[in-house]
Every structure is written in structure tokens, then in C-alpha cells.
Design an enzyme around this catalytic site. Structure first.
Site, mmCIF file in Angstrom:
data_model
loop_
_atom_site.group_PDB
_atom_site.id
_atom_site.type_symbol
_atom_site.label_atom_id
_atom_site.label_comp_id
_atom_site.label_asym_id
_atom_site.label_seq_id
_atom_site.Cartn_x
_atom_site.Cartn_y
_atom_site.Cartn_z
ATOM 1 N N ARG A 1 0.862 -1.177 0.000
ATOM 2 C CA ARG A 1 0.000 0.000 0.000
ATOM 3 C C ARG A 1 0.900 1.229 0.000
ATOM 4 O O ARG A 1 1.850 1.302 0.788
ATOM 5 C CB ARG A 1 -0.863 -0.021 1.255
ATOM 6 C CG ARG A 1 -1.817 1.129 1.368
ATOM 7 C CD ARG A 1 -2.557 1.097 2.698
ATOM 8 N NE ARG A 1 -2.000 2.083 3.587
ATOM 9 C CZ ARG A 1 -2.687 2.680 4.571
ATOM 10 N NH1 ARG A 1 -3.953 2.362 4.788
ATOM 11 N NH2 ARG A 1 -2.119 3.563 5.347
ATOM 12 N N TYR B 1 -3.173 11.643 5.139
ATOM 13 C CA TYR B 1 -3.448 10.398 5.850
ATOM 14 C C TYR B 1 -2.378 9.345 5.517
ATOM 15 O O TYR B 1 -1.923 9.240 4.381
ATOM 16 C CB TYR B 1 -4.830 9.835 5.471
ATOM 17 C CG TYR B 1 -4.910 8.385 5.816
ATOM 18 C CD1 TYR B 1 -5.072 7.987 7.144
ATOM 19 C CD2 TYR B 1 -4.698 7.403 4.851
ATOM 20 C CE1 TYR B 1 -5.049 6.660 7.492
ATOM 21 C CE2 TYR B 1 -4.681 6.070 5.191
ATOM 22 C CZ TYR B 1 -4.853 5.703 6.510
ATOM 23 O OH TYR B 1 -4.805 4.390 6.856
ATOM 24 N N ASP C 1 -5.304 3.824 -0.013
ATOM 25 C CA ASP C 1 -6.434 4.085 0.890
ATOM 26 C C ASP C 1 -6.797 5.570 0.815
ATOM 27 O O ASP C 1 -5.989 6.426 1.168
ATOM 28 C CB ASP C 1 -6.005 3.710 2.328
ATOM 29 C CG ASP C 1 -7.161 3.674 3.309
ATOM 30 O OD1 ASP C 1 -8.249 4.178 2.967
ATOM 31 O OD2 ASP C 1 -6.966 3.146 4.427
ATOM 32 N N HIS D 1 -9.227 6.761 2.542
ATOM 33 C CA HIS D 1 -9.620 7.009 3.930
ATOM 34 C C HIS D 1 -10.839 7.923 4.056
ATOM 35 O O HIS D 1 -10.825 8.909 4.812
ATOM 36 C CB HIS D 1 -8.425 7.558 4.730
ATOM 37 C CG HIS D 1 -8.340 6.980 6.106
ATOM 38 N ND1 HIS D 1 -8.655 7.697 7.223
ATOM 39 C CD2 HIS D 1 -7.983 5.755 6.543
ATOM 40 C CE1 HIS D 1 -8.492 6.932 8.301
ATOM 41 N NE2 HIS D 1 -8.081 5.742 7.908
ATOM 42 N N GLU E 1 -9.174 1.853 -1.565
ATOM 43 C CA GLU E 1 -9.929 1.584 -0.336
ATOM 44 C C GLU E 1 -10.666 2.819 0.168
ATOM 45 O O GLU E 1 -10.142 3.944 0.070
ATOM 46 C CB GLU E 1 -8.930 1.110 0.723
ATOM 47 C CG GLU E 1 -9.562 0.831 2.065
ATOM 48 C CD GLU E 1 -8.515 0.506 3.122
ATOM 49 O OE1 GLU E 1 -7.368 0.182 2.771
ATOM 50 O OE2 GLU E 1 -8.857 0.595 4.310
ATOM 51 N N GLU F 1 -13.547 -1.558 6.878
ATOM 52 C CA GLU F 1 -12.826 -1.686 8.160
ATOM 53 C C GLU F 1 -13.622 -1.100 9.309
ATOM 54 O O GLU F 1 -13.442 -1.511 10.451
ATOM 55 C CB GLU F 1 -11.435 -1.051 8.068
ATOM 56 C CG GLU F 1 -11.461 0.453 7.907
ATOM 57 C CD GLU F 1 -10.079 1.071 7.773
ATOM 58 O OE1 GLU F 1 -9.186 0.425 7.220
ATOM 59 O OE2 GLU F 1 -9.908 2.212 8.243
ATOM 60 N N ARG G 1 -13.503 -5.508 3.949
ATOM 61 C CA ARG G 1 -12.380 -5.260 4.859
ATOM 62 C C ARG G 1 -12.648 -5.608 6.327
ATOM 63 O O ARG G 1 -11.817 -5.332 7.186
ATOM 64 C CB ARG G 1 -12.019 -3.771 4.773
ATOM 65 C CG ARG G 1 -11.546 -3.342 3.413
ATOM 66 C CD ARG G 1 -10.060 -3.442 3.293
ATOM 67 N NE ARG G 1 -9.384 -2.523 4.157
ATOM 68 C CZ ARG G 1 -8.329 -2.817 4.922
ATOM 69 N NH1 ARG G 1 -7.841 -4.033 4.952
ATOM 70 N NH2 ARG G 1 -7.759 -1.887 5.664
ATOM 71 N N GLU H 1 -4.170 -7.311 5.345
ATOM 72 C CA GLU H 1 -3.316 -6.159 5.672
ATOM 73 C C GLU H 1 -2.353 -6.538 6.794
ATOM 74 O O GLU H 1 -2.734 -7.231 7.744
ATOM 75 C CB GLU H 1 -4.194 -4.985 6.123
ATOM 76 C CG GLU H 1 -3.401 -3.736 6.469
ATOM 77 C CD GLU H 1 -4.305 -2.566 6.878
ATOM 78 O OE1 GLU H 1 -5.480 -2.808 7.206
ATOM 79 O OE2 GLU H 1 -3.823 -1.422 6.851
ATOM 80 N N TRP I 1 -11.536 12.225 8.828
ATOM 81 C CA TRP I 1 -10.108 11.931 8.932
ATOM 82 C C TRP I 1 -9.806 10.617 8.214
ATOM 83 O O TRP I 1 -10.564 9.694 8.248
ATOM 84 C CB TRP I 1 -9.636 11.827 10.394
ATOM 85 C CG TRP I 1 -8.191 11.456 10.423
ATOM 86 C CD1 TRP I 1 -7.136 12.251 10.118
ATOM 87 C CD2 TRP I 1 -7.641 10.169 10.707
ATOM 88 N NE1 TRP I 1 -5.953 11.546 10.204
ATOM 89 C CE2 TRP I 1 -6.239 10.265 10.554
ATOM 90 C CE3 TRP I 1 -8.200 8.916 11.061
ATOM 91 C CZ2 TRP I 1 -5.379 9.174 10.764
ATOM 92 C CZ3 TRP I 1 -7.359 7.850 11.277
ATOM 93 C CH2 TRP I 1 -5.962 7.976 11.115
#
Ligand code: GCO
Ligand code: MG
Length: 402
Positions: free
Chosen positions: A147, A159, A210, A212, A236, A262, A283, A339, A402
């Protein structure tokens, strides 16, 4: 067989971890991870006040009934606190059952489906050149999948870029650090990063990224499209997924594979995304989604739609979650990737474990149970320290994700 005692162990060998230990009248114990990053003590209180008293005297072999009791019996269903607590109990009970059977957990789940669990590592750098170098370091370490997250020109914070390299920790302060976000700068830069990575290393490795939760659906669609030439393994959390329908818009515009989940807690959070084939990887992992019992259900639903697993594995999930997830990954037919953000040596010492890394793969080991233990004496040397995740604001001060 009866549960005789259960206790919660909080330790901070560099970051906070919450572990549930369940003891039985047969002398066999099991442990489960209950860590919820930045909200650790909420799960501690939930377990101690509301869950542990209901466990004493129960038969630990009744994993399914105890799961249903925790879920239906709460009345206030779902949510990360409740499901992390349920997950901790569930993980500890599977650990006990597999130890009683004298089997590694993956054998109890249905046996090995693969020789090793392909993982992706986190390469991050302050700028494009440093990130390209970091990806090279992961390739040298044997990773098949990496990643990449990078600092962005003109933006103070991005991030996924930490002070440390192999080990970095976003929950870095007692009160949330305020970071600044600018989507335009991010979108201008990110395709250039992946262009540089493919130019430097070719197309033989899997690259992941990602976003995020920072983009709107149409911005995410545009990024997916711009990244297509660089053939990502996945993009992601391109946009927040509370509104599962949002992914229809992204999907309509890009063939870049999408990963989400996630922050999900149950099958209900991903049901529409999976059934409408709006994602490619789910995830969810053990601690966040109700333990092995519930994660199996999510994976089985996903399998019907050729959605594969990609368990979350950041450092805020303890080695106990990592160990249990690796047994799940070894068994699950529709495995995608795992991951693997490395824990520090201090954390590894508190949680002695059977899993090992070699040539880009993690292996769960052959110990009976999930193969992860806790050294309670060492854990006691690292008392809890308040730590929260950062927050993000736009340049004009507006709160963002975030
Ligand atoms: C990831 C995640 C993490 C989260 C973290 C929050 O894909 O690994 O996005 O880095 O930010 O787990 O606690
Ligand atoms: Mg993520």
C-alpha cells in the site's frame, strides 16, 4: 465444562490494547482482542459491567449461543463498542475450543485452503520520491503487495504518513491532533504517485491505496478512473459507506477494484454493497465485526457475489486479532489479501505468537488455538495512556472525515 472467570487486561506497549481472557474449569484459557482505537475504555466498561457477569457458569463450547446472547440479548444492537466486546468473547471461545481439540483454529474451521496468507505492507513517505523508495524497501523485504501513501505537495498533513516508517501510530495524542485536508491537491497528486511507482518497479507487484473516506462519490469515481492505467489491487474507502448506494455512482465510472469495510460492525453494514456487487473486497476483521463467528457469515455472503476478503490489519488491532484473522484467512475460500502493518517489538513481546512472515506471506503456525498469548506480567508494566486518532478539517476550518 464451565467458564469460571473472565478478566480484561489493558496494556500500552507503545499503544493501547484491550484483551479479554476467559478461564474454564478444565484449566484451558482463551484470549480475545477488544481494542477499539481511541475508545478503548468504553469497551472495557461494556465487558466488565455488562458481559463478563453473563459469562460465568456458561458452557464455553456453546460459541453460537453465547454470540446470539451477546447480540440479541443487548437489545441495543450493533455498533463498534458492542461488536468489539462480542468479538473478544467469541475469539476467546474459539481459542478455547481449538485448544481443547488440540488443533490450530484453521483446522477447526474446515482446514487449510492455501499454503500462506498474502499480505500487504504499508509504504509511506513525506513526498513522492521518498514514497517510491519506501515501496522499493518493501519489495526488497519480499512483499508481493504494498500500500502506498504519500505526503502531498502544499498540504501539511496527509493520511497514512507517519513519523515512523516500518512502525507508525496515528493515535498520537491524548486529545485529537487537528490535521488539514484539501481534496484538490490530493487528486492532482495521487495519479502521479502511481505513475512513478509503475515506472520504477513495473507491474509485477500489487499496489494498493487508501483514500480514507475523504472523497465524495463523484470525486472517488474520477480518482478510480485516473488510476486505471496503473492497475491497482484496490482503492480503499474511496467515499464514506454509511450510504451504501453511493458506490453505484463510483462503480458506474471505473474498473479500479474497490475495498470497503474496516469500520463496519456487522453483515448489515455491507449487505447491499455485496449483493449489488458494488465492491470487490470486504475489509471487516475479527475484532471489529463480532469475531470469527460473524466474520464467517460475512465471508459466506460475499462468496456468493465473488467478493473476496481483505481483513483490516492496522496496528490498532492487537496481535490477537492478527493471529485469529490469519487462521480465518487460511481457511476462507474467498480469500483476497490480508493487511499487515507491523507491530513494534515491544508489542510482540507482550503478545507472544505463533504466526511468522516469510516472502510476502504470513503463516498462522501450528499451535493449538489461534496461537497468540499474552504475557500478563509484561503487560502490567505498560499502563493505559489516553490516545486518540487525529481529526481533519478543510482549509477553511470545516470538519471533514479523517
Ligand atoms: C487501514 C486503516 C487504518 C485506520 C486505523 C484507525 O487501512 O489500515 O485505514 O490505518 O486508520 O485502523 O484506527
Ligand atoms: Mg483503511
Amino acid at each position: 465444562m464451565k467458564i469460571t472467570a473472565a478478566k480484561v487486561i489493558v496494556t500500552c506497549p507503545g499503544r493501547n490494547f484491550v484483551t479479554l481472557k476467559i478461564e474454564t474449569d478444565q484449566g484451558v484459557c482463551g484470549i480475545g482482542d477488544a481494542t477499539l482505537n481511541g475508545r478503548e475504555l468504553a469497551v472495557v466498561a461494556y465487558l466488565e459491567a455488562h458481559v463478563i457477569p453473563t459469562l460465568i457458569g456458561r458452557d464455553p463450547r456453546q460459541i453460537e449461543d453465547i454470540w446470539q446472547f451477546g447480540y440479541r440479548g443487548a437489545y441495543w444492537r450493533r455498533g463498534p463498542v458492542t461488536l468489539s466486546a462480542i468479538a473478544a468473547v467469541d475469539t476467546a471461545l474459539w481459542d478455547i475450543k481449538a485448544k481443547m481439540a488440540g488443533m490450530p483454529l484453521y483446522d477447526l474451521l474446515g482446514g487449510r485452503s492455501r499454503d500462506g496468507v498474502m499480505v500487504y505492507g504499508h509504504a509511506n513517505g513525506a513526498d513522492l520520491a521518498e514514497t517510491v523508495d519506501e515501496v522499493g524497501r518493501y519489495i526488497d523485504l519480499g512483499y508481493k503487495a504494498i500500500r502506498a501513501q504519500s505526503g502531498i505537495p502544499g498540504l501539511r498533513d496527509a493520511y497514512g504518513v507517519g513519523r515512523g516508517k516500518l512502525f507508525y501510530e496515528p493515535a498520537d495524542a491524548g486529545l485529537p491532533t487537528e490535521t488539514i485536508w484539501d481534496t484538490r491537491k490530493y487528486l492532482n497528486f495521487t495519479p502521479k504517485l502511481f505513475e512513478a511507482l509503475r515506472a520504477a518497479y513495473g507491474f509485477d507487484h500489487h499496489l494498493l491505496h487508501d483514500a480514507h473516506h475523504r472523497l465524495t462519490p463523484i470525486e472517488a469515481a474520477g480518482l478510480g478512473k485516473a488510476l486505471e492505467p496503473f492497475q491497482l489491487f484496490w482503492l480503499e474507502d474511496a467515499t464514506p459507506a454509511e450510504n451504501q448506494e453511493a458506490f453505484k455512482l463510483i462503480r458506474a465510472h471505473t474498473t479500479t477494484p474497490l475495498a470497503v469495510g474496516e469500520v463496519f460492525n456487522t453483515i448489515w453494514d455491507c449487505k447491499d454493497l455485496i449483493q449489488n456487487q458494488l465492491i470487490d473486497y470486504i475489509r471487516c476483521t475479527v475484532v471489529r465485526a463480532g469475531g470469527v463467528t460473524h466474520l464467517r457469515r460475512i465471508a459466506d455472503l460475499a462468496a456468493l457475489y465473488q467478493v473476496r476478503t481483505g481483513c483490516h490489519g492496522a496496528t490498532d488491532l492487537s496481535p490477537v486479532t492478527m493471529g485469529a484473522a490469519l487462521h480465518f484467512d487460511t481457511w476462507v475460500p474467498n480469500f483476497g489479501i490480508q493487511e499487515y502493518m507491523r507491530h513494534t517489538p515491544e508489542t510482540d513481546a507482550v503478545f507472544p505468537h505463533a504466526y511468522t512472515f516469510a516472502d510476502g506471506y504470513l503463516h498462522p503456525g501450528e499451535a493449538a488455538g489461534h496461537g497468540v498469548d499474552i504475557d500478563e506480567a509484561l503487560a502490567a508494566k505498560y499502563p493505559y495512556r489516553p490516545a486518540q486518532l487525529p481529526v481533519a478539517r478543510l482549509e477553511d476550518g470545516t470538519m471533514w472525515n479523517w
